[in-house]
Design a protein around this motif. Structure first.
Motif, PDB file in Angstrom:
ATOM      1  N   LEU A   1       1.249  -1.409   0.149  1.00 55.83           N
ATOM      2  CA  LEU A   1      -0.184  -0.433  -0.396  1.00 55.83           C
ATOM      3  C   LEU A   1       0.919   1.320   0.032  1.00 55.83           C
ATOM      4  CD1 LEU A   1      -2.077   1.426  -0.059  1.00 55.83           C
ATOM      5  CD2 LEU A   1      -2.415   1.475   2.581  1.00 55.83           C
ATOM      6  N   VAL A   2       2.197   1.168   1.205  1.00 60.32           N
ATOM      7  CA  VAL A   2       2.524   2.259   0.848  1.00 60.32           C
ATOM      8  C   VAL A   2       3.265   2.537  -0.576  1.00 60.32           C
ATOM      9  CG1 VAL A   2       4.992   3.467   2.245  1.00 60.32           C
ATOM     10  CG2 VAL A   2       2.974   2.141   3.128  1.00 60.32           C
ATOM     11  N   PHE A   3       3.826   1.411  -1.177  1.00 62.07           N
ATOM     12  CA  PHE A   3       4.213   1.546  -1.916  1.00 62.07           C
ATOM     13  C   PHE A   3       3.615   2.184  -3.328  1.00 62.07           C
ATOM     14  CE2 PHE A   3       5.432   0.079  -6.435  1.00 62.07           C
ATOM     15  CZ  PHE A   3       6.918   0.670  -6.511  1.00 62.07           C
ATOM     16  N   LYS A   4       2.610   1.847  -3.417  1.00 59.00           N
ATOM     17  CA  LYS A   4       1.673   2.165  -4.949  1.00 59.00           C
ATOM     18  C   LYS A   4       1.080   3.625  -4.626  1.00 59.00           C
ATOM     19  CE  LYS A   4      -1.773  -1.605  -5.077  1.00 59.00           C
ATOM     20  NZ  LYS A   4      -2.707  -2.313  -5.268  1.00 59.00           N
ATOM     21  N   VAL A   5       1.033   4.039  -2.950  1.00 61.73           N
ATOM     22  CA  VAL A   5       0.673   5.378  -2.696  1.00 61.73           C
ATOM     23  C   VAL A   5       2.110   6.425  -2.948  1.00 61.73           C
ATOM     24  CG1 VAL A   5       0.675   7.002  -0.811  1.00 61.73           C
ATOM     25  CG2 VAL A   5      -1.084   4.781  -0.569  1.00 61.73           C
ATOM     26  N   LEU A   6       3.009   6.025  -2.702  1.00 60.31           N
ATOM     27  CA  LEU A   6       4.466   6.888  -3.267  1.00 60.31           C
ATOM     28  C   LEU A   6       4.877   7.049  -5.238  1.00 60.31           C
ATOM     29  CD1 LEU A   6       6.863   6.279   0.252  1.00 60.31           C
ATOM     30  CD2 LEU A   6       5.111   7.881  -0.752  1.00 60.31           C
ATOM     31  N   ASP A   7       4.458   5.711  -5.040  1.00 61.03           N
ATOM     32  CA  ASP A   7       4.888   5.571  -6.482  1.00 61.03           C
ATOM     33  C   ASP A   7       3.242   6.434  -7.243  1.00 61.03           C
ATOM     34  OD1 ASP A   7       6.292   4.168  -8.824  1.00 61.03           O
ATOM     35  OD2 ASP A   7       4.612   3.445  -9.027  1.00 61.03           O
ATOM     36  N   GLY A   8       2.683   6.152  -6.679  1.00 62.42           N
ATOM     37  CA  GLY A   8       1.405   6.306  -7.313  1.00 62.42           C
ATOM     38  C   GLY A   8       2.005   8.100  -7.703  1.00 62.42           C
TER      39      GLY A   8
ATOM     40  N   LEU B   1       8.429   5.496   5.346  1.00 59.66           N
ATOM     41  CA  LEU B   1       7.330   5.743   5.726  1.00 59.66           C
ATOM     42  C   LEU B   1       6.688   4.346   7.094  1.00 59.66           C
ATOM     43  CD1 LEU B   1       4.410   7.098   5.863  1.00 59.66           C
ATOM     44  CD2 LEU B   1       4.047   6.434   3.461  1.00 59.66           C
ATOM     45  N   CYS B   2       6.745   3.281   6.440  1.00 58.57           N
ATOM     46  CA  CYS B   2       6.471   2.216   7.205  1.00 58.57           C
ATOM     47  C   CYS B   2       6.875   1.901   8.331  1.00 58.57           C
ATOM     48  CB  CYS B   2       6.873   0.679   6.450  1.00 58.57           C
ATOM     49  SG  CYS B   2       5.402   0.387   5.033  1.00 58.57           S
ATOM     50  N   ALA B   3       8.718   1.975   8.747  1.00 56.44           N
ATOM     51  CA  ALA B   3       8.758   2.744   9.670  1.00 56.44           C
ATOM     52  C   ALA B   3       8.325   3.193  10.056  1.00 56.44           C
ATOM     53  CB  ALA B   3      10.237   2.787  10.028  1.00 56.44           C
ATOM     54  N   LEU B   4       7.586   4.828  10.387  1.00 55.50           N
ATOM     55  CA  LEU B   4       7.028   5.475  10.744  1.00 55.50           C
ATOM     56  C   LEU B   4       5.672   5.442  10.900  1.00 55.50           C
ATOM     57  CD1 LEU B   4       6.473   8.552  11.438  1.00 55.50           C
ATOM     58  CD2 LEU B   4       5.637   8.895   9.311  1.00 55.50           C
ATOM     59  N   ILE B   5       5.251   4.688   9.998  1.00 56.68           N
ATOM     60  CA  ILE B   5       3.563   3.397  10.145  1.00 56.68           C
ATOM     61  C   ILE B   5       3.534   2.890  12.101  1.00 56.68           C
ATOM     62  CG2 ILE B   5       2.034   2.275   9.847  1.00 56.68           C
ATOM     63  CD1 ILE B   5       1.991   4.058   6.893  1.00 56.68           C
ATOM     64  N   ASP B   6       4.628   1.939  11.153  1.00 57.75           N
ATOM     65  CA  ASP B   6       5.349   1.551  13.305  1.00 57.75           C
ATOM     66  C   ASP B   6       5.168   1.765  14.008  1.00 57.75           C
ATOM     67  OD1 ASP B   6       4.595  -0.947  10.724  1.00 57.75           O
ATOM     68  OD2 ASP B   6       6.908  -1.331  10.579  1.00 57.75           O
ATOM     69  N   GLY B   7       6.127   2.507  14.342  1.00 53.89           N
ATOM     70  CA  GLY B   7       5.748   3.578  15.432  1.00 53.89           C
ATOM     71  C   GLY B   7       4.901   4.437  16.286  1.00 53.89           C
ATOM     72  N   LEU B   8       3.971   5.185  15.575  1.00 51.01           N
ATOM     73  CA  LEU B   8       2.706   5.764  15.698  1.00 51.01           C
ATOM     74  C   LEU B   8       1.990   4.708  15.881  1.00 51.01           C
ATOM     75  CD1 LEU B   8       2.697   8.512  12.738  1.00 51.01           C
ATOM     76  CD2 LEU B   8       3.079   8.393  15.265  1.00 51.01           C
ATOM     77  N   THR B   9       2.134   3.501  15.429  1.00 47.94           N
ATOM     78  CA  THR B   9       0.788   2.443  16.140  1.00 47.94           C
ATOM     79  C   THR B   9       1.577   2.401  17.569  1.00 47.94           C
ATOM     80  OG1 THR B   9       0.377   1.940  13.799  1.00 47.94           O
ATOM     81  CG2 THR B   9       0.318   0.100  15.642  1.00 47.94           C
ATOM     82  N   VAL B  10       3.049   2.016  17.535  1.00 46.87           N
ATOM     83  CA  VAL B  10       3.121   1.327  18.925  1.00 46.87           C
ATOM     84  C   VAL B  10       2.883   2.405  20.007  1.00 46.87           C
ATOM     85  CG1 VAL B  10       5.389   0.809  20.275  1.00 46.87           C
ATOM     86  CG2 VAL B  10       4.869  -0.380  18.033  1.00 46.87           C
ATOM     87  N   HIS B  11       2.897   3.341  19.889  1.00 47.11           N
ATOM     88  CA  HIS B  11       2.691   4.896  20.343  1.00 47.11           C
ATOM     89  C   HIS B  11       1.776   4.782  20.324  1.00 47.11           C
ATOM     90  CE1 HIS B  11       6.672   6.848  20.982  1.00 47.11           C
ATOM     91  NE2 HIS B  11       6.678   6.008  19.719  1.00 47.11           N
ATOM     92  N   ALA B  12       0.331   4.551  20.106  1.00 43.76           N
ATOM     93  CA  ALA B  12      -0.523   5.325  19.792  1.00 43.76           C
ATOM     94  C   ALA B  12      -1.437   3.985  20.811  1.00 43.76           C
ATOM     95  CB  ALA B  12      -1.365   4.470  18.911  1.00 43.76           C
TER      96      ALA B  12
END
Length: 79
Positions: free
Chosen positions: A15-22, A42-53
């Motif tokens: 999904l992240v690849f599709k968004v950025l490639d688009g 971006l995947c690492a950022l999403i993972d980190g935000l998820t853990v913090h949440a």
């Protein structure tokens, strides 16, 4: 659980690849952006935000997560 975790991770990366490639195909990514690196970042950022949440729901809510993600994407795109 491992197969589910792998499937989830692969799905997020796709999904992240599709968004950025688009964005790249539309000419919206800044010059010199390394798509492969930015997908991982971006995947690492999403993972980190998820853990913090999960660990700190009172401090990391949907509003701040959205602001962080928007700011990150703005840093990758042309004005």
């Amino acid at each position: 659980m491992r197969p589910h975790a792998e499937e989830s991770y692969d799905g997020m990366r796709r999904l992240v690849f599709k968004v950025l490639d688009g964005a790249r195909r539309l000419g919206r990514l800044r010059a010199g952006v390394d798509l492969e690196v930015e997908v991982e970042r971006l995947c690492a950022l999403i993972d980190g935000l998820t853990v913090h949440a999960v660990l700190h729901p009172g401090r990391m809510d949907a509003e701040i997560m959205t602001r962080v993600l928007r700011r990150h994407l703005q840093s990758l795109t042309c004005a």
